[in-house]
Design a protein around this motif. Structure first.
Motif, PDB file in Angstrom:
ATOM      1  N   GLN A  96      39.546  28.162  36.424  1.00 27.36           N
ATOM      2  CA  GLN A  96      38.580  29.006  37.133  1.00 27.36           C
ATOM      3  C   GLN A  96      37.297  28.206  37.236  1.00 27.36           C
ATOM      4  O   GLN A  96      36.764  27.737  36.230  1.00 27.36           O
ATOM      5  CB  GLN A  96      38.344  30.332  36.409  1.00 27.36           C
ATOM      6  CG  GLN A  96      37.444  31.256  37.205  1.00 27.36           C
ATOM      7  CD  GLN A  96      37.340  32.656  36.631  1.00 27.36           C
ATOM      8  OE1 GLN A  96      37.811  32.928  35.525  1.00 27.36           O
ATOM      9  NE2 GLN A  96      36.730  33.546  37.378  1.00 27.36           N
ATOM     10  N   GLU A  97      36.794  28.023  38.465  1.00 25.16           N
ATOM     11  CA  GLU A  97      35.689  27.100  38.691  1.00 25.16           C
ATOM     12  C   GLU A  97      34.313  27.729  38.555  1.00 25.16           C
ATOM     13  O   GLU A  97      33.323  27.008  38.433  1.00 25.16           O
ATOM     14  CB  GLU A  97      35.859  26.438  40.059  1.00 25.16           C
ATOM     15  CG  GLU A  97      37.139  25.627  40.085  1.00 25.16           C
ATOM     16  CD  GLU A  97      37.326  24.812  41.332  1.00 25.16           C
ATOM     17  OE1 GLU A  97      37.837  23.689  41.202  1.00 25.16           O
ATOM     18  OE2 GLU A  97      36.962  25.284  42.426  1.00 25.16           O
ATOM     19  N   GLN A  98      34.231  29.035  38.575  1.00 27.54           N
ATOM     20  CA  GLN A  98      32.989  29.739  38.295  1.00 27.54           C
ATOM     21  C   GLN A  98      33.343  31.175  37.955  1.00 27.54           C
ATOM     22  O   GLN A  98      34.451  31.624  38.256  1.00 27.54           O
ATOM     23  CB  GLN A  98      32.014  29.659  39.465  1.00 27.54           C
ATOM     24  CG  GLN A  98      32.467  30.350  40.725  1.00 27.54           C
ATOM     25  CD  GLN A  98      31.505  30.113  41.880  1.00 27.54           C
ATOM     26  OE1 GLN A  98      31.023  29.015  42.086  1.00 27.54           O
ATOM     27  NE2 GLN A  98      31.233  31.151  42.635  1.00 27.54           N
ATOM     28  N   PRO A  99      32.431  31.908  37.328  1.00 25.35           N
ATOM     29  CA  PRO A  99      32.752  33.290  36.974  1.00 25.35           C
ATOM     30  C   PRO A  99      33.071  34.134  38.216  1.00 25.35           C
ATOM     31  O   PRO A  99      32.551  33.878  39.312  1.00 25.35           O
ATOM     32  CB  PRO A  99      31.475  33.793  36.295  1.00 25.35           C
ATOM     33  CG  PRO A  99      30.787  32.554  35.815  1.00 25.35           C
ATOM     34  CD  PRO A  99      31.118  31.494  36.827  1.00 25.35           C
ATOM     35  N   THR A 100      33.908  35.129  38.033  1.00 22.57           N
ATOM     36  CA  THR A 100      34.231  36.062  39.113  1.00 22.57           C
ATOM     37  C   THR A 100      32.962  36.768  39.566  1.00 22.57           C
ATOM     38  O   THR A 100      32.153  37.180  38.739  1.00 22.57           O
ATOM     39  CB  THR A 100      35.268  37.094  38.629  1.00 22.57           C
ATOM     40  OG1 THR A 100      36.439  36.392  38.190  1.00 22.57           O
ATOM     41  CG2 THR A 100      35.630  38.089  39.711  1.00 22.57           C
ATOM     42  N   VAL A 101      32.794  36.865  40.870  1.00 18.84           N
ATOM     43  CA  VAL A 101      31.621  37.557  41.430  1.00 18.84           C
ATOM     44  C   VAL A 101      32.082  38.854  42.087  1.00 18.84           C
ATOM     45  O   VAL A 101      33.194  38.945  42.594  1.00 18.84           O
ATOM     46  CB  VAL A 101      30.841  36.684  42.437  1.00 18.84           C
ATOM     47  CG1 VAL A 101      30.238  35.474  41.745  1.00 18.84           C
ATOM     48  CG2 VAL A 101      31.706  36.259  43.587  1.00 18.84           C
ATOM     49  N   ALA A 109      37.270  35.239  42.838  1.00 15.61           N
ATOM     50  CA  ALA A 109      37.379  34.238  41.778  1.00 15.61           C
ATOM     51  C   ALA A 109      37.802  32.925  42.420  1.00 15.61           C
ATOM     52  O   ALA A 109      38.863  32.851  43.055  1.00 15.61           O
ATOM     53  CB  ALA A 109      38.394  34.667  40.730  1.00 15.61           C
ATOM     54  N   LEU A 110      36.981  31.882  42.273  1.00 16.84           N
ATOM     55  CA  LEU A 110      37.288  30.550  42.803  1.00 16.84           C
ATOM     56  C   LEU A 110      38.078  29.789  41.754  1.00 16.84           C
ATOM     57  O   LEU A 110      37.652  29.646  40.610  1.00 16.84           O
ATOM     58  CB  LEU A 110      36.005  29.802  43.141  1.00 16.84           C
ATOM     59  CG  LEU A 110      35.368  30.148  44.484  1.00 16.84           C
ATOM     60  CD1 LEU A 110      34.895  31.575  44.533  1.00 16.84           C
ATOM     61  CD2 LEU A 110      34.255  29.197  44.806  1.00 16.84           C
ATOM     62  N   CYS A 120      41.504  31.007  46.071  1.00 20.33           N
ATOM     63  CA  CYS A 120      40.679  32.115  45.603  1.00 20.33           C
ATOM     64  C   CYS A 120      41.543  33.342  45.374  1.00 20.33           C
ATOM     65  O   CYS A 120      42.486  33.585  46.123  1.00 20.33           O
ATOM     66  CB  CYS A 120      39.614  32.476  46.641  1.00 20.33           C
ATOM     67  SG  CYS A 120      38.436  31.169  46.967  1.00 20.33           S
TER      68      CYS A 120
END
Length: 135
Positions: A96-101, A109-110, A120
């Motif tokens: 997971q490349e950054q927190p879920t927005v 989720a990226l 994604c």
């Protein structure tokens, strides 16, 4: 018309294991020694074994690599429970490349698979993209 999704991978068996585990797909059929069709999603997913450092196309200066790379094309996978999907994909080897927005239209989720391909997870909320559509 239909779309087929093809992904180059450097380790076909590892890729089969990842996509079956992370997305709940199943092997539809083998395509010789260098390809497999995975089914169970909205479109077949074809995994194609291509060695790292081989030309991306005939006479190309650009060679394949399977570290994280950017491409303008990626998969969005719509899920009902983004937290469960992220956890399952990470357990299978994704990052997971950054927190879920979260936005009014949904959650995003990226992610990246073990072969450098970005994707994604999308979980729609409320009216989905209709929350932000202008026409």
């Amino acid at each position: 018309m239909e779309f087929l999704v093809n992904l180059d991978v450097d380790d076909l068996e590892r890729a089969i294991d990842f996509y079956v585990t992370a997305f709940g797909l199943e092997v539809g059929r083998r395509l010789g020694d260098d390809g497999v069709e995975l089914i169970g999603g909205p479109a077949p997913l074809y995994l194609l074994a291509k060695c790292a450092d081989t030309p991306a196309w005939k006479n190309a200066d650009q060679h394949r690599h399977y570290g994280r790379h950017w491409t303008p094309v990626h998969l969005d996978v719509v899920v009902e429970d983004i937290d469960a999907a992220v956890a399952r994909a990470i357990a299978a080897g994704a990052a997971q490349e950054q927190p879920t927005v979260t936005d009014n239209w949904g959650k995003l989720a990226l992610m990246a698979d073990p072969f450098g391909h970005g994707f994604c997870f999308v979980q729609f909320l409320n009216r989905g993209y209709d929350e932000i559509a202008t026409a």
